[in-house]
Design an enzyme around this catalytic site. Structure first.
Site, mmCIF file in Angstrom:
data_model
loop_
_atom_site.group_PDB
_atom_site.id
_atom_site.type_symbol
_atom_site.label_atom_id
_atom_site.label_comp_id
_atom_site.label_asym_id
_atom_site.label_seq_id
_atom_site.Cartn_x
_atom_site.Cartn_y
_atom_site.Cartn_z
ATOM 1 N N SER A 158 -40.938 72.697 -87.162
ATOM 2 C CA SER A 158 -41.666 72.102 -88.282
ATOM 3 C C SER A 158 -43.041 71.703 -87.771
ATOM 4 O O SER A 158 -43.219 71.467 -86.569
ATOM 5 C CB SER A 158 -40.936 70.854 -88.764
ATOM 6 O OG SER A 158 -41.781 70.099 -89.604
ATOM 7 N N TYR A 171 -36.307 63.120 -87.327
ATOM 8 C CA TYR A 171 -36.559 64.523 -87.690
ATOM 9 C C TYR A 171 -37.745 65.080 -86.901
ATOM 10 O O TYR A 171 -37.699 66.218 -86.413
ATOM 11 C CB TYR A 171 -36.813 64.589 -89.201
ATOM 12 C CG TYR A 171 -36.968 65.989 -89.756
ATOM 13 C CD1 TYR A 171 -35.963 66.942 -89.617
ATOM 14 C CD2 TYR A 171 -38.120 66.360 -90.456
ATOM 15 C CE1 TYR A 171 -36.109 68.214 -90.154
ATOM 16 C CE2 TYR A 171 -38.267 67.622 -90.998
ATOM 17 C CZ TYR A 171 -37.260 68.551 -90.846
ATOM 18 O OH TYR A 171 -37.409 69.815 -91.364
HETATM 19 P P1 NAD Z 1 -32.097 73.375 -97.359
HETATM 20 O O1 NAD Z 1 -31.487 72.004 -97.346
HETATM 21 O O2 NAD Z 1 -32.407 74.036 -98.657
HETATM 22 O O3 NAD Z 1 -31.164 74.364 -96.506
HETATM 23 C C1 NAD Z 1 -30.459 73.987 -95.383
HETATM 24 C C2 NAD Z 1 -29.114 74.704 -95.408
HETATM 25 O O4 NAD Z 1 -28.425 74.374 -94.198
HETATM 26 C C3 NAD Z 1 -28.205 74.246 -96.580
HETATM 27 O O5 NAD Z 1 -27.745 75.375 -97.289
HETATM 28 C C4 NAD Z 1 -27.062 73.516 -95.880
HETATM 29 O O6 NAD Z 1 -25.804 73.697 -96.528
HETATM 30 C C5 NAD Z 1 -27.071 74.174 -94.512
HETATM 31 N N1 NAD Z 1 -26.448 73.317 -93.505
HETATM 32 C C6 NAD Z 1 -26.591 71.970 -93.369
HETATM 33 N N2 NAD Z 1 -25.827 71.538 -92.349
HETATM 34 C C7 NAD Z 1 -25.206 72.624 -91.831
HETATM 35 C C8 NAD Z 1 -24.289 72.813 -90.773
HETATM 36 N N3 NAD Z 1 -23.839 71.779 -90.036
HETATM 37 N N4 NAD Z 1 -23.843 74.063 -90.520
HETATM 38 C C9 NAD Z 1 -24.267 75.109 -91.263
HETATM 39 N N5 NAD Z 1 -25.126 74.993 -92.283
HETATM 40 C C10 NAD Z 1 -25.589 73.763 -92.561
HETATM 41 O O7 NAD Z 1 -33.384 73.252 -96.434
HETATM 42 P P2 NAD Z 1 -34.696 74.134 -96.289
HETATM 43 O O8 NAD Z 1 -35.819 73.329 -96.802
HETATM 44 O O9 NAD Z 1 -34.492 75.508 -96.811
HETATM 45 O O10 NAD Z 1 -34.833 74.144 -94.699
HETATM 46 C C11 NAD Z 1 -34.506 75.229 -93.859
HETATM 47 C C12 NAD Z 1 -35.046 74.922 -92.477
HETATM 48 O O11 NAD Z 1 -36.465 74.747 -92.539
HETATM 49 C C13 NAD Z 1 -34.505 73.618 -91.875
HETATM 50 O O12 NAD Z 1 -34.340 73.785 -90.480
HETATM 51 C C14 NAD Z 1 -35.597 72.625 -92.160
HETATM 52 O O13 NAD Z 1 -35.537 71.534 -91.272
HETATM 53 C C15 NAD Z 1 -36.815 73.508 -91.952
HETATM 54 N N6 NAD Z 1 -38.063 73.019 -92.554
HETATM 55 C C16 NAD Z 1 -38.158 72.767 -93.890
HETATM 56 C C17 NAD Z 1 -39.370 72.319 -94.410
HETATM 57 C C18 NAD Z 1 -39.537 72.037 -95.866
HETATM 58 O O14 NAD Z 1 -40.620 71.582 -96.247
HETATM 59 N N7 NAD Z 1 -38.540 72.288 -96.697
HETATM 60 C C19 NAD Z 1 -40.473 72.134 -93.566
HETATM 61 C C20 NAD Z 1 -40.334 72.398 -92.217
HETATM 62 C C21 NAD Z 1 -39.122 72.852 -91.716
#
Ligand code: NAD
Length: 274
Positions: A158, A171
Site C-alpha cells: 500500500s 495497517y
Molecule cells: P476487499 O476487502 O474487497 O478484499 C479482501 C478479500 O480478502 C475479501 O474477499 C476477504 O474475504 C478476503 N480475506 C480476508 N481475510 C482472508 C483470509 N484470512 N484468507 C483468505 N481470504 C481472506 O479488499 P480490497 O480493497 O480489494 O483489497 C485487496 C488488497 O489491496 C488488500 O491487501 C488491501 O490491503 C490492499 N489495498 C487496498 C487499498 C484500497 O484502497 N482498497 C489500498 C491499498 C492496498
C-alpha cells in the site's frame, strides 16, 4: 496455459485483477475465505469464455492452503504466478483521531480510541492478515514454481508503506512489512528464477474504507476530502487502474524486474503537500 493463484480474489481489487488476467488467457484459481465471493467471480470468468475455479482458503492457516493447493494442482495444474491479495485493516488497530490532544485523555465517549487504547489483539490481527497472510501462501504455492520458467509473485502492499497514514498504525506497519518482504524474497528467490514484486495502491473506494472516506449519502468525509486534496490527480483510484501494472509484472515483459514496489496512487506518495 499459465495458472495464476490469487488470494483475496473474492474482493473488489483482486476480483477485478482476476478477470483481467483471465482475459489475457491465464487460468485462474480464486482463493478466498468467502468461497461464495470467489465462486461468483469464477462463474463470471467462465461465462465469458475463460477458465477459473473458486477455492475456499484461509491465508492464515497452512493446512487450509495446502488443501487449496491440492485442489488447484488437480484442477488447473501447478501454479506459475501467485498474487497475494488478501489483506485489510481492523477498527481495533485504528485510533479515533489523527493527532493526540491532551483533552482526548478525558474523552469517555463510547468507542473513542487513543493510542493508549489500541488493542494488541487488533494489531496482531492486522499484522497477521497482511504479513503472515502473504508469507504462508508464498511458502505453499512457490514450491510449484521452482525449476519452471516465467514464474513470479505479486504482493499487494500500500502507499501507506512509504509514509504511514494517520490513525492506522497497524495497517501501515503491516504493509511496510509486506514491501520489505517483497525485496527480501526477490533477493532470496533470484537464483531459482522466481521474480517478486508488489503493487502499492493509493486510495481505492472499497468496502474496507468506504465508511472512513464517504458518508452514508455518498459525500466525502473530512478524511476523504483531505485525501483528494493530497492526491495530485484529484480522484480516488478505480480498480481498473491496477490492471496494466499487474499484467506487466506477471508477464515476461518484466523479465528483469524483481524487488520493486510500484505506487499506483495518482501521485499521492510523490506529493509533499506544498
Ligand atoms: P476487499 O476487502 O474487497 O478484499 C479482501 C478479500 O480478502 C475479501 O474477499 C476477504 O474475504 C478476503 N480475506 C480476508 N481475510 C482472508 C483470509 N484470512 N484468507 C483468505 N481470504 C481472506 O479488499 P480490497 O480493497 O480489494 O483489497 C485487496 C488488497 O489491496 C488488500 O491487501 C488491501 O490491503 C490492499 N489495498 C487496498 C487499498 C484500497 O484502497 N482498497 C489500498 C491499498 C492496498
Amino acid at each position: 496455459m499459465k495458472t495464476v493463484v490469487i488470494t483475496g480474489a473474492g474482493g473488489v481489487l483482486c476480483g477485478t485483477l482476476a478477470k483481467a488476467l483471465a482475459k489475457q488467457g491465464y487460468q485462474i484459481a480464486l482463493l478466498d475465505l468467502k468461497k461464495e465471493a470467489a465462486d461468483k467471480i469464477a462463474n463470471e470468468i467462465n461465462a465469458a469464455g475463460g477458465k477459473a475455479i473458486g477455492v475456499a482458503a484461509n491465508v492464515l492457516e497452512k493446512e487450509s492452503l495446502e488443501a487449496a493447493k491440492k485442489e488447484v494442482n488437480e484442477k488447473l495444474g501447478s501454479c506459475d504466478i501467485l498474487v497475494n491479495g488478501a489483506g485489510g485493516n481492523h477498527p481495533l488497530g485504528t485510533t479515533s483521531n489523527p493527532f493526540l490532544m491532551e483533552v482526548d485523555l478525558q474523552n469517555t465517549t463510547e468507542g473513542f480510541k487513543t493510542f493508549f487504547d489500541l488493542d494488541a489483539e487488533g494489531i496482531k490481527f492486522v499484522f497477521n492478515l497482511n504479513f503472515i497472510g502473504t508469507l504462508l501462501p508464498t511458502q505453499v504455492f512457490s514450491k510449484d514454481m521452482i525449476g519452471k520458467k516465467g514464474c513470479s509473485i505479486l504482493n499487494i502492499s500500500s502507499m501507506n508503506a512509504f509514509t504511514p497514514l494517520t490513525k492506522i498504525p497497524a495497517y501501515s506497519g503491516a504493509k511496510a512489512a509486506v514491501s520489505n518482504f517483497t525485496q527480501w524474497l526477490a533477493v532470496h528467490f533470484s537464483k531459482v528464477g522466481i521474480r517478486v514484486n508488489a503493487l502499492a495502491p493509493g486510495f481505492f473506494l472499497t468496502d474496507q474504507n468506504r465508511a472512513l472516506l464517504t458518508t452514508e449519502n455518498g459525500e466525502l468525509t473530512a478524511r476523504g476530502n483531505t485525501i483528494i486534496g493530497q492526491t495530485p490527480m484529484g480522484r480516488f483510484g478505480e480498480p481498473e487502474d491496477l490492471i496494466s501494472t499487474t499484467l506487466y509484472l506477471c508477464d515476461d515483459a518484466s523479465s528483469f524486474v524483481t524487488g520493486v514496489v510500484i505506487p499506483i496512487d495518482g501521485g499521492f506518495s510523490a506529493f509533499s503537500g506544498v
